[in-house]
Design a protein around this motif. Structure first.
Motif, PDB file in Angstrom:
ATOM      1  N   UNK A 131       0.823  -1.207  -0.036  1.00 40.61           N
ATOM      2  CA  UNK A 131       0.091   0.049   0.053  1.00 40.61           C
ATOM      3  C   UNK A 131       1.019   1.178  -0.155  1.00 40.61           C
ATOM      4  N   UNK A 132       0.688   2.112  -1.079  1.00 39.14           N
ATOM      5  CA  UNK A 132       1.556   3.048  -1.140  1.00 39.14           C
ATOM      6  C   UNK A 132       1.320   4.340  -0.082  1.00 39.14           C
ATOM      7  N   UNK A 133       0.352   4.166   0.770  1.00 35.32           N
ATOM      8  CA  UNK A 133       0.086   5.224   1.693  1.00 35.32           C
ATOM      9  C   UNK A 133       0.917   4.791   2.851  1.00 35.32           C
ATOM     10  N   UNK A 134       1.394   3.720   2.845  1.00 40.77           N
ATOM     11  CA  UNK A 134       2.216   3.237   3.988  1.00 40.77           C
ATOM     12  C   UNK A 134       3.826   3.167   3.791  1.00 40.77           C
ATOM     13  N   UNK A 135       4.333   3.998   2.428  1.00 43.15           N
ATOM     14  CA  UNK A 135       5.697   3.817   2.228  1.00 43.15           C
ATOM     15  C   UNK A 135       6.309   5.165   2.806  1.00 43.15           C
ATOM     16  N   UNK A 136       7.487   4.989   3.165  1.00 39.60           N
ATOM     17  CA  UNK A 136       8.285   6.200   3.876  1.00 39.60           C
ATOM     18  C   UNK A 136       8.314   7.597   3.059  1.00 39.60           C
ATOM     19  N   UNK A 137       8.304   7.393   1.523  1.00 44.06           N
ATOM     20  CA  UNK A 137       8.790   8.470   0.954  1.00 44.06           C
ATOM     21  C   UNK A 137       7.362   9.297   0.340  1.00 44.06           C
ATOM     22  N   UNK A 138       6.221   8.907   0.819  1.00 45.69           N
ATOM     23  CA  UNK A 138       5.127   9.535   0.349  1.00 45.69           C
ATOM     24  C   UNK A 138       5.123  11.079   0.333  1.00 45.69           C
ATOM     25  N   UNK A 139       5.659  11.517   1.539  1.00 48.31           N
ATOM     26  CA  UNK A 139       5.494  13.206   1.485  1.00 48.31           C
ATOM     27  C   UNK A 139       6.309  13.753   0.414  1.00 48.31           C
ATOM     28  N   UNK A 140       7.169  13.270  -0.222  1.00 46.45           N
ATOM     29  CA  UNK A 140       7.970  13.583  -1.517  1.00 46.45           C
ATOM     30  C   UNK A 140       7.101  13.668  -2.480  1.00 46.45           C
ATOM     31  N   UNK A 141       6.151  12.898  -2.683  1.00 49.17           N
ATOM     32  CA  UNK A 141       5.275  12.961  -3.900  1.00 49.17           C
ATOM     33  C   UNK A 141       3.836  13.422  -3.877  1.00 49.17           C
ATOM     34  N   UNK A 142       3.600  13.997  -2.458  1.00 46.64           N
ATOM     35  CA  UNK A 142       2.102  14.305  -2.129  1.00 46.64           C
ATOM     36  C   UNK A 142       1.637  15.556  -2.933  1.00 46.64           C
ATOM     37  N   UNK A 143       2.706  16.403  -3.017  1.00 44.66           N
ATOM     38  CA  UNK A 143       2.006  17.686  -3.810  1.00 44.66           C
ATOM     39  C   UNK A 143       2.552  17.423  -5.295  1.00 44.66           C
ATOM     40  N   UNK A 144       3.200  16.549  -5.809  1.00 41.03           N
ATOM     41  CA  UNK A 144       3.377  16.423  -7.286  1.00 41.03           C
ATOM     42  C   UNK A 144       2.378  15.952  -8.242  1.00 41.03           C
ATOM     43  N   UNK A 145       2.418  16.487  -9.312  1.00 48.94           N
ATOM     44  CA  UNK A 145       1.461  15.904 -10.358  1.00 48.94           C
ATOM     45  C   UNK A 145       2.036  14.541 -11.014  1.00 48.94           C
ATOM     46  N   UNK A 146       1.318  13.570 -10.715  1.00 51.49           N
ATOM     47  CA  UNK A 146       1.892  12.330 -11.025  1.00 51.49           C
ATOM     48  C   UNK A 146       0.917  11.805 -12.062  1.00 51.49           C
ATOM     49  N   UNK A 147       1.417  11.192 -13.185  1.00 54.36           N
ATOM     50  CA  UNK A 147       0.663  10.508 -14.112  1.00 54.36           C
ATOM     51  C   UNK A 147       0.417   9.028 -13.365  1.00 54.36           C
ATOM     52  N   UNK A 148      -0.670   8.204 -14.118  1.00 57.71           N
ATOM     53  CA  UNK A 148      -0.753   6.972 -13.308  1.00 57.71           C
ATOM     54  C   UNK A 148       0.443   5.912 -13.386  1.00 57.71           C
ATOM     55  N   UNK A 149       1.143   6.343 -14.317  1.00 56.78           N
ATOM     56  CA  UNK A 149       2.160   5.199 -14.798  1.00 56.78           C
ATOM     57  C   UNK A 149       3.308   5.757 -13.585  1.00 56.78           C
ATOM     58  N   UNK A 150       3.554   6.887 -13.337  1.00 52.13           N
ATOM     59  CA  UNK A 150       4.330   7.217 -12.403  1.00 52.13           C
ATOM     60  C   UNK A 150       4.226   6.945 -11.080  1.00 52.13           C
ATOM     61  N   UNK A 151       2.769   6.901 -10.737  1.00 53.85           N
ATOM     62  CA  UNK A 151       2.403   6.449  -9.483  1.00 53.85           C
ATOM     63  C   UNK A 151       2.844   4.894  -9.265  1.00 53.85           C
ATOM     64  N   UNK A 152       2.317   4.158 -10.329  1.00 54.85           N
ATOM     65  CA  UNK A 152       2.565   2.834 -10.273  1.00 54.85           C
ATOM     66  C   UNK A 152       4.054   2.408 -10.212  1.00 54.85           C
ATOM     67  N   UNK A 153       4.939   3.085 -10.791  1.00 56.08           N
ATOM     68  CA  UNK A 153       6.201   2.816 -10.728  1.00 56.08           C
ATOM     69  C   UNK A 153       6.763   3.179  -9.404  1.00 56.08           C
ATOM     70  N   UNK A 154       6.283   4.102  -8.535  1.00 61.13           N
ATOM     71  CA  UNK A 154       6.505   4.452  -7.368  1.00 61.13           C
ATOM     72  C   UNK A 154       6.300   3.504  -6.491  1.00 61.13           C
ATOM     73  N   UNK A 155       5.255   2.368  -6.347  1.00 59.51           N
ATOM     74  CA  UNK A 155       5.506   1.443  -5.570  1.00 59.51           C
ATOM     75  C   UNK A 155       5.583   0.009  -6.209  1.00 59.51           C
ATOM     76  N   UNK A 156       5.664  -0.064  -7.421  1.00 57.05           N
ATOM     77  CA  UNK A 156       5.509  -1.576  -8.096  1.00 57.05           C
ATOM     78  C   UNK A 156       6.681  -2.443  -7.809  1.00 57.05           C
ATOM     79  N   UNK A 157       7.739  -2.049  -7.391  1.00 62.18           N
ATOM     80  CA  UNK A 157       8.922  -2.686  -7.193  1.00 62.18           C
ATOM     81  C   UNK A 157       9.304  -3.246  -5.466  1.00 62.18           C
ATOM     82  N   UNK A 158       8.219  -2.656  -4.745  1.00 64.91           N
ATOM     83  CA  UNK A 158       8.235  -3.137  -3.376  1.00 64.91           C
ATOM     84  C   UNK A 158       8.142  -4.446  -3.320  1.00 64.91           C
ATOM     85  N   UNK A 159       8.572  -5.157  -2.418  1.00 66.84           N
ATOM     86  CA  UNK A 159       8.207  -6.425  -2.333  1.00 66.84           C
ATOM     87  C   UNK A 159       6.595  -6.842  -1.991  1.00 66.84           C
ATOM     88  N   UNK A 160       6.036  -8.033  -2.167  1.00 68.94           N
ATOM     89  CA  UNK A 160       4.759  -8.117  -1.863  1.00 68.94           C
ATOM     90  C   UNK A 160       4.685  -8.400  -0.424  1.00 68.94           C
TER      91      UNK A 160
END
Length: 355
Positions: A131-160
């Protein structure tokens, strides 16, 4: 004739007395939390058979301008957005454009473990994706304009967190992926698809993909409460919560939404039933979640429920299918939650029905 008139008068006065008594009971439940006239507040609705039987606003929509909330005020609804995302997925399935049993690798070939994670897993919060809301770096992107792909790239490599289907764990990331799949399959942005295929179709004229930039008529402003008083809500880019929590609506529009589901205006009965089915984990254990709704009960009577929370706002809705009762509450301060209040009101309604 006099006896008949007296009898009718008694029936009408008894009905009026009951209506007043019921409204007072509801008021008292709400005022346990929403009792400040000069602070942010909330709006609440109860409907029976698709029509409002109670609708009221408490508190202010804007503290600086001293503007009262109204039943038609526009609120951010947070994770109640997931209902819309789930129904759009089923709409696309109904049109033959995808299948909930599809692996997400069919649409996002490079997604890690995409050949193990089905659309079904995303819908039911059983994917194991972080869950991306539980990641440490969330504050760094909270105010950025993110495309859906950018959002997915943000968390997709986190282990299941767990293997798909092994566990139910509420997860916002899964609904981000669903939003992206909607865009890939439909060729439209999530915002445009929701507007043209849901909002415009069923007359949700005061519902929007959230924005702090556009002028929104009857907007309720969001607040936090600090030890020294209220402050305006923190700024967030709505491209971050995206398909997991970025819609705005009103009580009236959400009732239109509920009625459209009941009347199968968007989906046929067979497809709609998938949203309200309790699914099972790999080990056969049943979970209390369908597609976009928690499936619970009040005193043994089945309910469909979901809430939402986003900076400055909280929301909650409980629907009782057997009685066609809908109870809904929005708050414009994340310091006041309508969740338990809405549940308590729904329980009150159930008790009154059982008398």
């Amino acid at each position: 004739m006099k006896k008949l008139l007296l009898s009718l008068s008694f029936i009408l006065s008894t009905h009026l007395l009951y209506a007043q008594s019921f409204a007072e009971k509801v008021d008292n439940i709400i005022k346990t939390e929403f009792n400040e006239k000069d602070g942010p507040g909330g709006v609440f609705l109860i409907s029976k058979n698709g029509k409002p039987i109670y609708e009221k606003a408490f508190g202010l929509a804007n503290l600086e301008l001293n503007v009262d909330l109204q039943p038609n005020s526009v609120f951010q609804i947070g994770s109640m957005t997931k209902q819309f995302t789930a129904i759009v997925i089923l709409l696309l399935e109904q049109e033959g454009k995808l299948n909930t049993s599809d692996y997400i690798s069919k649409y996002i070939p490079d997604y890690p473990n995409g050949n193990k994670i089905r659309i079904h897993h995303l819908l039911t919060h059983t994917s194991g994706i972080k869950d991306f809301t539980k990641t440490k770096g969330l504050s760094e992107i909270a105010q950025k304009e993110m495309t859906p792909k950018m959002m997915i790239d943000y968390f997709k490599n986190e282990p299941l967190d767990f293997q798909p289907g092994e566990k139910f764990e509420y997860n916002n990331s899964g609904y981000i992926v669903l939003g992206y799949i909607i865009e890939l399959v439909s060729g439209k942005t999530y915002e445009d698809f929701i507007k043209s295929n849901i909002f415009d179709k069923i007359g949700m004229d005061n519902s929007y993909y959230a924005t702090d930039r556009k002028i929104i008529k009857n907007r309720a402003y969001g607040y936090h409460q600090k030890s020294y008083g209220y402050v305006n809500k923190s700024v967030i880019s709505f491209s971050v919560p995206y398909a997991s929590g970025s819609l705005m609506s009103t009580l009236e529009d959400m009732l239109k939404w509920q009625n459209s589901l009941n009347q199968n205006l968007l989906l046929n009965k067979k497809e709609a039933a998938k949203a309200f089915t309790k699914y099972k984990l790999n080990n056969g254990e049943e979970i209390e979640y369908g597609y976009g709704w928690h499936l619970k009960n009040i005193n043994g009577i089945p309910t469909r429920e979901h809430g939402g929370s986003i900076f400055g706002f909280k929301s909650m809705g409980v629907y009782i299918p057997s009685e066609d009762i809908y109870v809904l509450g929005f708050s414009n301060c994340d310091c006041n939650s309508p969740t338990q209040i809405v549940k308590d009101i729904a329980e009150l309604v159930v008790k009154d029905l059982q008398k």
